[in-house]
Design a protein around this motif. Sequence first.
Motif, PDB file in Angstrom:
ATOM      1  N   SER A 195      -3.472  -4.055  -9.916  1.00  0.00           N
ATOM      2  CA  SER A 195      -4.653  -3.327  -9.462  1.00  0.00           C
ATOM      3  C   SER A 195      -4.238  -1.911  -9.073  1.00  0.00           C
ATOM      4  N   LEU A 196      -4.979  -0.929  -9.537  1.00  0.00           N
ATOM      5  CA  LEU A 196      -4.626   0.465  -9.275  1.00  0.00           C
ATOM      6  C   LEU A 196      -4.567   0.748  -7.776  1.00  0.00           C
ATOM      7  N   SER A 197      -5.433   0.100  -7.004  1.00  0.00           N
ATOM      8  CA  SER A 197      -5.470   0.346  -5.567  1.00  0.00           C
ATOM      9  C   SER A 197      -4.191  -0.109  -4.861  1.00  0.00           C
ATOM     10  N   ASN A 198      -3.419  -0.975  -5.499  1.00  0.00           N
ATOM     11  CA  ASN A 198      -2.175  -1.473  -4.902  1.00  0.00           C
ATOM     12  C   ASN A 198      -0.945  -0.719  -5.388  1.00  0.00           C
ATOM     13  N   LEU A 199      -1.141   0.313  -6.191  1.00  0.00           N
ATOM     14  CA  LEU A 199      -0.028   1.048  -6.783  1.00  0.00           C
ATOM     15  C   LEU A 199       0.120   2.426  -6.140  1.00  0.00           C
ATOM     16  N   GLN A 200       1.336   2.880  -6.065  1.00  0.00           N
ATOM     17  CA  GLN A 200       1.639   4.230  -5.633  1.00  0.00           C
ATOM     18  C   GLN A 200       1.912   5.096  -6.855  1.00  0.00           C
ATOM     19  N   PRO A 201       1.825   6.430  -6.718  1.00  0.00           N
ATOM     20  CA  PRO A 201       2.161   7.299  -7.850  1.00  0.00           C
ATOM     21  C   PRO A 201       3.543   6.971  -8.403  1.00  0.00           C
ATOM     22  N   GLY A 202       3.611   6.834  -9.698  1.00  0.00           N
ATOM     23  CA  GLY A 202       4.868   6.512 -10.355  1.00  0.00           C
ATOM     24  C   GLY A 202       5.099   5.032 -10.578  1.00  0.00           C
ATOM     25  N   ASP A 203       4.299   4.164  -9.932  1.00  0.00           N
ATOM     26  CA  ASP A 203       4.523   2.723 -10.063  1.00  0.00           C
ATOM     27  C   ASP A 203       4.236   2.208 -11.472  1.00  0.00           C
ATOM     28  N   LEU A 204       3.248   2.798 -12.164  1.00  0.00           N
ATOM     29  CA  LEU A 204       2.969   2.338 -13.523  1.00  0.00           C
ATOM     30  C   LEU A 204       4.158   2.608 -14.441  1.00  0.00           C
ATOM     31  N   ALA A 205       4.721   3.800 -14.344  1.00  0.00           N
ATOM     32  CA  ALA A 205       5.873   4.128 -15.190  1.00  0.00           C
ATOM     33  C   ALA A 205       7.065   3.247 -14.850  1.00  0.00           C
ATOM     34  N   LYS A 206       7.314   3.015 -13.555  1.00  0.00           N
ATOM     35  CA  LYS A 206       8.430   2.159 -13.157  1.00  0.00           C
ATOM     36  C   LYS A 206       8.205   0.723 -13.630  1.00  0.00           C
ATOM     37  N   GLY A 207       6.973   0.227 -13.465  1.00  0.00           N
ATOM     38  CA  GLY A 207       6.672  -1.126 -13.908  1.00  0.00           C
ATOM     39  C   GLY A 207       6.833  -1.285 -15.396  1.00  0.00           C
ATOM     40  N   ASN A 208       6.355  -0.303 -16.167  1.00  0.00           N
ATOM     41  CA  ASN A 208       6.513  -0.371 -17.617  1.00  0.00           C
ATOM     42  C   ASN A 208       7.986  -0.403 -18.010  1.00  0.00           C
ATOM     43  N   ALA A 209       8.792   0.402 -17.336  1.00  0.00           N
ATOM     44  CA  ALA A 209      10.212   0.453 -17.673  1.00  0.00           C
ATOM     45  C   ALA A 209      10.887  -0.895 -17.419  1.00  0.00           C
ATOM     46  N   LEU A 210      10.558  -1.526 -16.292  1.00  0.00           N
ATOM     47  CA  LEU A 210      11.154  -2.823 -15.987  1.00  0.00           C
ATOM     48  C   LEU A 210      10.687  -3.897 -16.971  1.00  0.00           C
ATOM     49  N   ILE A 211       9.391  -3.874 -17.315  1.00  0.00           N
ATOM     50  CA  ILE A 211       8.869  -4.845 -18.286  1.00  0.00           C
ATOM     51  C   ILE A 211       9.510  -4.634 -19.650  1.00  0.00           C
ATOM     52  N   ASP A 212       9.600  -3.383 -20.083  1.00  0.00           N
ATOM     53  CA  ASP A 212      10.177  -3.090 -21.391  1.00  0.00           C
ATOM     54  C   ASP A 212      11.641  -3.523 -21.467  1.00  0.00           C
ATOM     55  N   GLU A 213      12.380  -3.257 -20.406  1.00  0.00           N
ATOM     56  CA  GLU A 213      13.793  -3.636 -20.380  1.00  0.00           C
ATOM     57  C   GLU A 213      13.953  -5.146 -20.451  1.00  0.00           C
ATOM     58  N   ALA A 214      13.133  -5.866 -19.680  1.00  0.00           N
ATOM     59  CA  ALA A 214      13.228  -7.333 -19.696  1.00  0.00           C
ATOM     60  C   ALA A 214      12.784  -7.895 -21.040  1.00  0.00           C
ATOM     61  N   ALA A 215      11.756  -7.300 -21.634  1.00  0.00           N
ATOM     62  CA  ALA A 215      11.296  -7.761 -22.945  1.00  0.00           C
ATOM     63  C   ALA A 215      12.389  -7.584 -23.990  1.00  0.00           C
ATOM     64  N   ALA A 216      13.031  -6.418 -23.988  1.00  0.00           N
ATOM     65  CA  ALA A 216      14.091  -6.166 -24.960  1.00  0.00           C
ATOM     66  C   ALA A 216      15.258  -7.134 -24.767  1.00  0.00           C
ATOM     67  N   ALA A 217      15.601  -7.404 -23.499  1.00  0.00           N
ATOM     68  CA  ALA A 217      16.702  -8.328 -23.222  1.00  0.00           C
ATOM     69  C   ALA A 217      16.385  -9.740 -23.700  1.00  0.00           C
ATOM     70  N   ALA A 218      15.088 -10.079 -23.726  1.00  0.00           N
ATOM     71  CA  ALA A 218      14.657 -11.413 -24.188  1.00  0.00           C
ATOM     72  C   ALA A 218      14.401 -11.444 -25.688  1.00  0.00           C
ATOM     73  N   GLY A 219      14.704 -10.347 -26.381  1.00  0.00           N
ATOM     74  CA  GLY A 219      14.493 -10.291 -27.819  1.00  0.00           C
ATOM     75  C   GLY A 219      13.054 -10.058 -28.218  1.00  0.00           C
ATOM     76  N   ARG A 220      12.257  -9.496 -27.321  1.00  0.00           N
ATOM     77  CA  ARG A 220      10.842  -9.225 -27.607  1.00  0.00           C
ATOM     78  C   ARG A 220      10.618  -7.723 -27.755  1.00  0.00           C
ATOM     79  N   SER A 221       9.561  -7.363 -28.441  1.00  0.00           N
ATOM     80  CA  SER A 221       9.135  -5.971 -28.475  1.00  0.00           C
ATOM     81  C   SER A 221       8.270  -5.687 -27.256  1.00  0.00           C
ATOM     82  N   PRO A 222       8.443  -4.532 -26.612  1.00  0.00           N
ATOM     83  CA  PRO A 222       7.564  -4.197 -25.485  1.00  0.00           C
ATOM     84  C   PRO A 222       6.085  -4.206 -25.848  1.00  0.00           C
ATOM     85  N   THR A 223       5.760  -4.020 -27.117  1.00  0.00           N
ATOM     86  CA  THR A 223       4.358  -4.022 -27.528  1.00  0.00           C
ATOM     87  C   THR A 223       3.729  -5.408 -27.468  1.00  0.00           C
ATOM     88  N   GLU A 224       4.545  -6.448 -27.266  1.00  0.00           N
ATOM     89  CA  GLU A 224       3.986  -7.791 -27.121  1.00  0.00           C
ATOM     90  C   GLU A 224       3.318  -7.990 -25.762  1.00  0.00           C
TER      91      GLU A 224
END
Length: 551
Positions: A195-224
Motif C-alpha cells: 500500500s502506498l500509504s505504508n511506503l516511504q520515498p525510495g521504498d518502491l525502488a528498494k523493494g523492486n531491487a530485492l524482489i528482482d535479486e531474489a527472482a534471479a537467484a531462483a532462476g526466474r525473470s523479474p517480469t514474472e
Amino acid sequence: MSDYGHELAFGSFLTPGNADPARPVGLAMLSEQVGLDLVTFQDHPYQPAFLDTWTLMSFVAARTERVRLAANVTNLPLRPPAVLARSVASLDLLSDGRIELGLGAGAFWDGIEAMGGRRLSPGQGVQALTEAIEIIRQIWDTEARGGVRVDGEFHRAVGAKRGPAPAHDVRIWLGAYKPRMLALTGRLADGWLPSLSNLQPGDLAKGNALIDEAAAAAGRSPTEVRRLLNINGRFAATGRAQLHGPAEQWAEELADLTLAEGISTFILASDDPDDLRRFGAEVAPATRELVAAERARRSARPDTTDPAGTVPTGLGGRPEDQPRNSATATRPGQPSTGRPEQPAARPARVAAGPFAVVPTPDDGVRRSGVRVWDESARPTGPAPEPDRTYTAHEQAGAQHLVQVHDGLRAELAQIHDLVEQVATGLIDVGTARSHINTMTMRQNKWTLGTYCESYCRIVTTHHTIEDQSLFPHLRRADPRLAPVIDRLESEHHAIHDVLEGVDRALVAFVATTDGMAELRAAVDLLSDTLLSHLSYEERELVEPIARLGAH
C-alpha cells in the motif's frame, strides 16, 4: 529496471462493512460498470463490523460477469492453507476463472490470537507463509502424482488429496514490506501488493531491487512478478499533493509510477461511488494512453528500450492470461434470458484513415406499447465529407462516446437482472433500488454529460486545455448540428422521467399484490427509450466529435 512491461490494470479496494450489506456489493458492481478490472476487499476476520470477506466475494462473484476478485490481502493465520486452496479453486471454478489470491503473513496479532490463531514473530510469519504457498500450489496441482506432502513447522498437509484445480492459473500476490517478505515474493509469488500509504520515498525502488535479486537467484525473470499498488487520494479542481488534484494529475502520476517504478496495477481504496467512477472513466484510460505513448517512444529508440524487452501482458504477467474484455461473456451452461445483454467490448483505438468508428445500430425492437417521443421527427446532422481522413486521436474521441454508452447499456442489462431477482425473491426491492441508485444513469450528469466530464479531462491531460461542455462547443463549431443537439437535450429530460418511473414502480411493487407487471412495463419502457436514444446519439455525433473535437 524501470518498466516491467505488464499491461495496466485498475481496481477498487472496498470496505466489507456489514452495517449496510448491500453497499459493498453495489460498489463492486459499480466497479465493473465503470470499467475497472479488479475488485478487492479487506480481510479481517476478527473485525465484527465486517462481513466475512470470502463469503462476500462469493456473493459478488455471482452478481458480476467480468471483473476479477481478490482479498487484499487474505488473513492467512486464520485461514488454514489447504482449506483456503480449495475455497479459492472452488470460487474460481464458479466464477469462470476470475479469482486471484492476495496473501499476507499476518498483522493485528491481538485480534488474530483472540480468534484462536497463533501469534507469530515476523520470522515465523515468513516461514509459515512459505509453507502455506507450497501447500496451496500442491492442492491446485492435480497433474502431479500422489497426495500433498508438506510437513512444515507451522503448516502440515501430508497425504491430503489434490484438487480441485482452479479454472485458470490463479496468481498469488503478497503484501510485503520487509526484506525477508520481499525476497519470498521474488522466489515464489506472482505479484507484489503493498500500500502506498505504508511506503516511504525510495521504498518502491528498494523493494523492486530485492524482489528482482531474489527472482534471479531462483532462476526466474523479474517480469514474472507483477507489481501492484494500493493507492488512495482525493479528486480536486487543482493539484495540492500526490494523488490530490484533478484526474489528469492522477493519470500523470500513475503513469510515472508505471514507467519509473514498474507498477502496473493500481487499486483505489475508496468507498465513494464518485471516486470509483472518475477512477474508472477518467484516470484509467488517460493513464493507459500516457504509458502506451511513452512505451511506443521508447520502442522507437533502441537506446531507451527496457532491458527486459518485455511486451505488455495480463493481470498475471503472462500473455496466456489476458484479462477478459467481453462484458457479455456467458458462463458455461447459463441460459439466455431474452433481456438486453451487456455489450461486447469494442476496440480501444481505431487507426488513422477513413472514419471507422461504427455507431451501435438501433435493432428496432420495442418492448413497450408506450412511445415517449416520435422517432420519425428526429433531425439529422450534416453528411460527412466523403474524402476526409481522421487521425487515430480523432477517432479515439469518437470511440470513447460509444464506450461510455456501452457502460450505460451494461447498466440497463443489470436493471433487467435486478427486476428478475426481485420477481423471484432473490433480493428485496430496497436492495434493487440501492443498486440502481449507484448507477451512472441515475446521476445528474449522464450520457453525454458523462462523456464530456470524462473525455474532456483526458484531452486536458494531453493538450492542457480548459475543460468545457460538449454541446456548446459543437454548436459553435458547426451550427448545422444545433437541431440535433436540441433534440438530444430534450430526450435527456424525457429519459430522466422514465428512470423516475422505474423507481416509482419499484416502490409501488411493495404496496400491491401484483405489481410485477407494472414494474416490468416500466423497465421495458426504459429499454425502448434509452437504447433508441443512445443509437441516435452515436449516429449523429461520433463523426462530428472526431471532426470537431470535444473542447
